[in-house]
Design an enzyme around this catalytic site. Structure first.
Site, PDB file in Angstrom:
ATOM      1  N   GLU A 103     -49.005  -9.576 -26.854  1.00 43.52           N
ATOM      2  CA  GLU A 103     -49.106 -11.118 -26.828  1.00 43.52           C
ATOM      3  C   GLU A 103     -47.788 -12.101 -26.802  1.00 43.52           C
ATOM      4  OE1 GLU A 103     -53.448 -11.176 -29.224  1.00 43.52           O
ATOM      5  OE2 GLU A 103     -51.703 -12.311 -29.962  1.00 43.52           O
ATOM      6  N   CYS A 111     -47.711  -3.203 -35.483  1.00 44.08           N
ATOM      7  CA  CYS A 111     -46.822  -3.697 -36.573  1.00 44.08           C
ATOM      8  C   CYS A 111     -47.172  -2.474 -37.580  1.00 44.08           C
ATOM      9  CB  CYS A 111     -46.838  -4.745 -36.937  1.00 44.08           C
ATOM     10  SG  CYS A 111     -45.628  -5.300 -38.216  1.00 44.08           S
ATOM     11  N   CYS A 146     -49.294  -6.284 -43.213  1.00 45.11           N
ATOM     12  CA  CYS A 146     -49.549  -7.589 -44.385  1.00 45.11           C
ATOM     13  C   CYS A 146     -51.021  -7.643 -44.350  1.00 45.11           C
ATOM     14  CB  CYS A 146     -48.891  -8.594 -43.755  1.00 45.11           C
ATOM     15  SG  CYS A 146     -47.356  -8.631 -43.886  1.00 45.11           S
ATOM     16  N   CYS A 192     -52.780 -10.459 -41.826  1.00 48.98           N
ATOM     17  CA  CYS A 192     -52.202 -10.446 -40.398  1.00 48.98           C
ATOM     18  C   CYS A 192     -53.061  -9.345 -39.564  1.00 48.98           C
ATOM     19  CB  CYS A 192     -50.616 -10.057 -40.261  1.00 48.98           C
ATOM     20  SG  CYS A 192     -50.186 -10.033 -38.699  1.00 48.98           S
ATOM     21  N   CYS A 220     -50.508 -14.931 -34.105  1.00 46.11           N
ATOM     22  CA  CYS A 220     -50.406 -13.502 -33.515  1.00 46.11           C
ATOM     23  C   CYS A 220     -51.229 -12.323 -33.712  1.00 46.11           C
ATOM     24  CB  CYS A 220     -48.931 -13.020 -33.894  1.00 46.11           C
ATOM     25  SG  CYS A 220     -48.805 -12.563 -35.787  1.00 46.11           S
TER      26      CYS A 220
END
Ligand code: SAH
Length: 364
Positions: free
Chosen positions: A107, A127, A131, A134, A350
């Site tokens: 993105e 990722c 987290c 997220c 994101c």
């Protein structure tokens, strides 16, 4: 020779990726084809100034040269599919879901400000940081992106959202942890800076990290004055560890110390990002602790009311509570502002579009 994204050998019959190729490499590759330096400069202008990625459409390049170029090179943004695009109602924010040639989806977000255009790019597909708040964390890390893949995100936004005008700011704040993809990150920043590419000042670039201390130290020594943003989100290790597993490895004191050193060495004020989550990290005592932690460093805090994400119960605090939190920081000598919300109707935070794309693929 190190050619950035192009670590395969043309002599073995592969095509070289020309987009994001370093100047030395391009010089060598083009002269190997028997083309002049003048041709090289024409190509570069088409690629980065005119956003034309099809050799046949480069009108001042002879057809036989264009054919030769097409035989030897690929042009990444032309091979990337735009799998989704969203424009906010006010037209100020756009989000692209970009499909890479290997099938990965990433993105990129573009924002129009009164001072110009900024783009926010992803540094990894997925990722690994996990987290809790997220959307990018949900599917884990797939792979690092190359410098060319980061540049292609900016290029596609420039062409499709900005209408070819100059990009004024770049933030590496999309999916992924940029300091865990260090070499490609630096190559990307240097490409952005290159006058023949996008000619963007290092001061207009921001790298956002969850607090990878060795990466912060390395960046400080790089001698490029980019802005460092640190995603902090909590002033004490217990709470931060719950929100951000990386805190088990890199504790708050060490992260703030490294960031302060970064500010000292580069002269750049560090931005701390602080997601404000109702009843989790938005209390008066937490604000005081945060202020104490940052009081003596060259920094500013960017307060971001959390965007609720699917499967989590986090909520934004109300306006009053948010203002109170900011006021407590200011009263204690810490600069703080609430981030202007842009593009919330297109889920500009994101990972959210990608997450939906991946789960829709999974259903097929
Ligand atoms: N790994 C880097 C870059 C990722 S961007 C880093 O941690 O900084 C991280 C930023 O995305 C956060 O600081 C926050 O600004 C934003 N973000 C992530 N999840 C969000 C959410 N649910 N709501 C609002 N912002 C979010």
């Amino acid at each position: 020779m190190f050619c950035g994204a192009n670590d395969y050998n043309n002599d073995e019959g592969y095509k070289l990726e020309i987009f994001g190729m370093t100047e030395d490499c391009l010089r060598e590759a083009v002269s190997k084809l028997g083309l002049s330096a003048f041709r090289r400069r024409q190509i570069v202008r088409w690629l980065y100034k005119a956003d034309v990625w099809d050799f046949a459409a480069m009108t001042d390049i002879a057809a036989k040269d264009a054919a030769l170029l097409r035989e030897k090179f690929t042009v990444l943004p032309a091979r990337a599919n735009i799998l989704g695009r969203k424009l906010s109602k006010d037209g100020l924010a756009a989000k692209l879901l970009v499909g890479l040639p290997d099938g990965q989806a990433i993105e990129a977000v573009g924002l129009r400000h009164d001072y110009g255009y900024s783009v926010c790019v992803s540094s990894q597909a997925g990722c690994a940081m996990g987290c809790a708040f997220c959307a990018s964390a949900a599917h884990g890390l797939i792979r690092n992106l190359t410098a060319a893949e980061m540049l292609a995100q900016a290029a596609l936004l420039k062409k499709h959202f900005i209408g070819g005008a100059n990009i004024s700011n770049v933030v590496v704040m999309g999916s992924g942890e940029p300091l865990l993809n260090y070499e490609q990150l630096i190559m990307f920043l240097r490409l952005l800076h290159d006058p023949a590419v996008y000619n963007i000042g290092f001061r207009n670039m921001t790298v956002s990290t969850c607090g990878i201390i060795p990466g912060i130290n390395r960046l400080a020594a790089e001698k490029i004055p980019v802005t460092l943003a640190v995603s902090l989100h909590a002033p004490e290790d217990g709470l931060r560890g719950e929100l951000m597993p990386v805190n088990r490895k890199y504790k708050i004191a060490g992260v703030v110390e490294a960031a302060a050193r970064y500010a000292e060495i580069t002269g750049r004020r560090v931005t701390y990002e602080y997601l404000l989550i109702k009843d989790v990290n938005d209390g008066a005592r937490t604000a005081e602790k945060l202020a104490k932690l940052l009081q003596s460093t060259l920094c500013a805090v960017n307060i971001i009311p959390v965007n609720p994400i699917k499967g989590k119960s986090w909520q934004k605090p109300g306006k009053k509570r948010t203002e109170k939190f900011v006021a407590a920081l200011l009263a204690n000598g810490v600069t703080a502002t609430v981030r202007k919300e842009m593009g919330s109707d297109i889920q500009a935070a994101c990972g959210q579009l990608r997450a939906r794309y991946i789960s829709s693929q999974a259903r097929l």
